[in-house]
Motif scaffolding. Structure first.
Motif, short mmCIF file in Angstrom:
data_model
loop_
_atom_site.label_atom_id
_atom_site.label_comp_id
_atom_site.label_asym_id
_atom_site.label_seq_id
_atom_site.Cartn_x
_atom_site.Cartn_y
_atom_site.Cartn_z
N ALA A 78 4.64 35.89 67.78
CA ALA A 78 6.07 35.57 67.75
C ALA A 78 6.25 34.06 67.77
N SER A 79 7.23 33.59 67.00
CA SER A 79 7.62 32.18 67.01
C SER A 79 9.11 32.10 67.29
N PHE A 80 9.45 31.65 68.50
CA PHE A 80 10.85 31.52 68.93
C PHE A 80 11.05 30.08 69.42
N PRO A 81 11.43 29.15 68.53
CA PRO A 81 11.54 27.74 68.91
C PRO A 81 12.45 27.49 70.11
N GLY A 82 13.46 28.33 70.30
CA GLY A 82 14.36 28.16 71.43
C GLY A 82 13.68 28.31 72.78
N ASN A 83 12.49 28.88 72.80
CA ASN A 83 11.75 29.02 74.06
C ASN A 83 11.51 27.67 74.74
N LEU A 84 11.41 26.62 73.92
CA LEU A 84 11.10 25.30 74.48
C LEU A 84 12.16 24.86 75.48
N GLN A 85 13.41 25.23 75.23
CA GLN A 85 14.49 24.88 76.15
C GLN A 85 14.47 25.74 77.41
N SER A 92 3.98 33.11 71.17
CA SER A 92 3.25 34.03 72.04
C SER A 92 2.58 35.06 71.15
N ALA A 93 1.43 35.58 71.59
CA ALA A 93 0.69 36.46 70.68
C ALA A 93 -0.32 37.31 71.43
N VAL A 94 -0.70 38.39 70.77
CA VAL A 94 -1.86 39.17 71.18
C VAL A 94 -2.72 39.41 69.94
N VAL A 95 -4.01 39.58 70.18
CA VAL A 95 -4.94 40.00 69.14
C VAL A 95 -5.52 41.34 69.56
N LEU A 96 -5.36 42.33 68.71
CA LEU A 96 -5.92 43.66 68.95
C LEU A 96 -7.14 43.85 68.06
N LEU A 97 -8.23 44.32 68.63
CA LEU A 97 -9.45 44.58 67.87
C LEU A 97 -9.71 46.08 67.79
N ASN A 98 -10.20 46.52 66.64
CA ASN A 98 -10.52 47.93 66.42
C ASN A 98 -11.99 48.08 66.03
N ASP A 99 -12.62 49.08 66.60
CA ASP A 99 -13.99 49.41 66.22
C ASP A 99 -14.03 49.77 64.74
N ARG A 100 -14.96 49.18 64.00
CA ARG A 100 -15.00 49.37 62.55
C ARG A 100 -15.49 50.76 62.18
N GLU A 101 -16.23 51.43 63.08
CA GLU A 101 -16.78 52.76 62.76
C GLU A 101 -15.78 53.87 63.04
N THR A 102 -15.05 53.78 64.16
CA THR A 102 -14.15 54.88 64.55
C THR A 102 -12.68 54.53 64.36
N GLY A 146 4.24 19.75 69.66
CA GLY A 146 4.02 20.99 70.39
C GLY A 146 2.56 21.31 70.61
N LEU A 147 2.32 22.57 70.97
CA LEU A 147 0.98 23.03 71.32
C LEU A 147 0.01 22.92 70.15
N ILE A 148 0.45 23.28 68.95
CA ILE A 148 -0.46 23.23 67.80
C ILE A 148 -0.95 21.81 67.57
N ALA A 149 -0.04 20.86 67.57
CA ALA A 149 -0.43 19.47 67.36
C ALA A 149 -1.39 19.01 68.47
N HIS A 150 -1.09 19.37 69.70
CA HIS A 150 -1.95 18.99 70.82
C HIS A 150 -3.35 19.58 70.65
N THR A 151 -3.43 20.84 70.25
CA THR A 151 -4.73 21.48 70.08
C THR A 151 -5.52 20.83 68.96
N GLN A 174 11.82 12.36 73.88
CA GLN A 174 11.23 12.56 75.19
C GLN A 174 9.99 13.44 75.09
N ARG A 175 10.06 14.50 74.27
CA ARG A 175 8.87 15.35 74.05
C ARG A 175 7.75 14.55 73.40
N ALA A 176 8.11 13.68 72.47
CA ALA A 176 7.10 12.84 71.83
C ALA A 176 6.42 11.93 72.86
#
Length: 333
Positions: A78-85, A92-102, A146-151, A174-176
């Protein structure tokens, strides 16, 4: 049936912050596997809100088909720029992994850090192959604090790059300034004036812009390296005069990116010089007589590949295991 595992932010962060070179190598290898047809990488799917065009949630499904690490999965980010305020991160995110066989899900990982670090690794790869002086930046302009630039800046340094000076440009000065405070060992300046990119030999765009605002060709007349992570900052006229690369052209020319606007204006894709794999394999060389622009759309294979590596490397004491997550199979009930 495998135990379902949940891997939280601390374990994910520990792996990502301690494997800089492995991260770059893994992302480069994943791009090469994609080029060799060893992955499945459908288009990203966007959940948009008609009354909130700045907000979106993106699904990136993918599968790694190699013999050594077959796994499928999806990033849901999800990308919600208003979260910064609100004192929250934009993404925010999740990564779900699935077994390739089943096909059974095997793990859920905190995904925003995986997303930011795989994005950073892609950016650093672009810089490595396009910059006039690989490993050294005289003046870095960071647009969006933001976070991406920092990373990205962090991973550049973790992998041996030196940065002599840095200008951080944000509508919120101020953020800069706060961003500059995280890199006190670099000579830094905060700004809210986009014209300051004209002083930089490398420009990093990491904003939440939805339409181009960099329209003056004079700002890039000095032919800098441009790492265009936010994809929609640069006007089509500038794109058409640069040497352009993407992670994958078909993925990147859509969703009103600057590249798609350039295609609509030109009526073709001749302005694209190639994909990142063409640079990695030395099949296309950078043209230092033009601004070199790398615009990676983001590919779910990277999130799945890194998520799986973290899944394999994380010790049991650093994760949560759920033995009863799945119901008893119908045939065994």
């Amino acid at each position: 049936m495998k135990t379902f595992k949940v891997i939280g932010a601390n374990a994910v962060s520990q792996w990502l912050n301690n494997h800089g070179e492995k991260l770059l190598d893994s992302v480069a290898d994943c791009y090469c596997q994609f080029a060799q047809g060893q992955t499945v990488c459908p288009d990203s799917y966007f959940l948009r809100y008609p009354d909130q065009p700045q907000n979106r949630i993106i699904a990136l499904p993918a599968s790694i088909e190699s013999d050594t690490a077959p796994v499928s999965g999806i990033k849901w980010i999800a990308s919600f720029p208003g979260n910064l305020q609100k004192g929250l991160d934009r993404a925010s995110a999740v990564v779900l992994l699935n077994d390739r066989e089943t096909g059974y899900p095997i793990a859920c990982l905190e995904g925003s850090q995986i997303s930011s670090f795989r994005t950073a690794a892609s950016a650093v790869l672009g810089a490595k192959y396009l910059h006039t002086t690989p490993g050294k930046i005289e003046h870095l302009a960071v647009v969006g604090s933001g976070l991406i630039a920092h990373t990205i800046v962090t991973l550049l340094e973790q992998t041996g790059w030196t940065i002599d000076a840095m200008t951080v440009i944000d509508l919120d000065k101020q953020r800069a300034a706060e961003f500059c405070g995280k890199f006190t060992h670099i000579t830094t300046t905060s700004s809210d004036d986009i014209a300051d990119i004209a002083r930089a030999d490398m420009i990093l765009f990491a904003t939440s812009a939805i339409t181009p605002y960099v329209k003056d060709k004079a700002l890039v007349a000095h032919k800098p390296t441009i790492i265009h992570m936010s994809l929609r900052d640069i006007a089509a006229d500038i794109i058409l005069e640069g040497q352009n690369f993407a992670d994958d052209v078909d993925h990147a020319i859509k969703a009103n990116t600057s590249l798609q606007l350039a295609e609509q204006q030109a009526g073709n894709r001749a302005f694209m010089a190639g994909n990142i794999v063409d640079l990695i394999k030395n099949q296309v060389k950078p043209d230092f007589n033009k601004a070199r622009i790398y615009s990676p759309f983001g590919m779910g294979i990277l999130d799945v590949m890194l998520g799986y590596q973290i899944y394999l490397d994380t010790p049991n004491e650093a994760l949560c295991e759920m033995d009863d997550f799945f119901p008893t199979p119908y045939t065994q009930a």
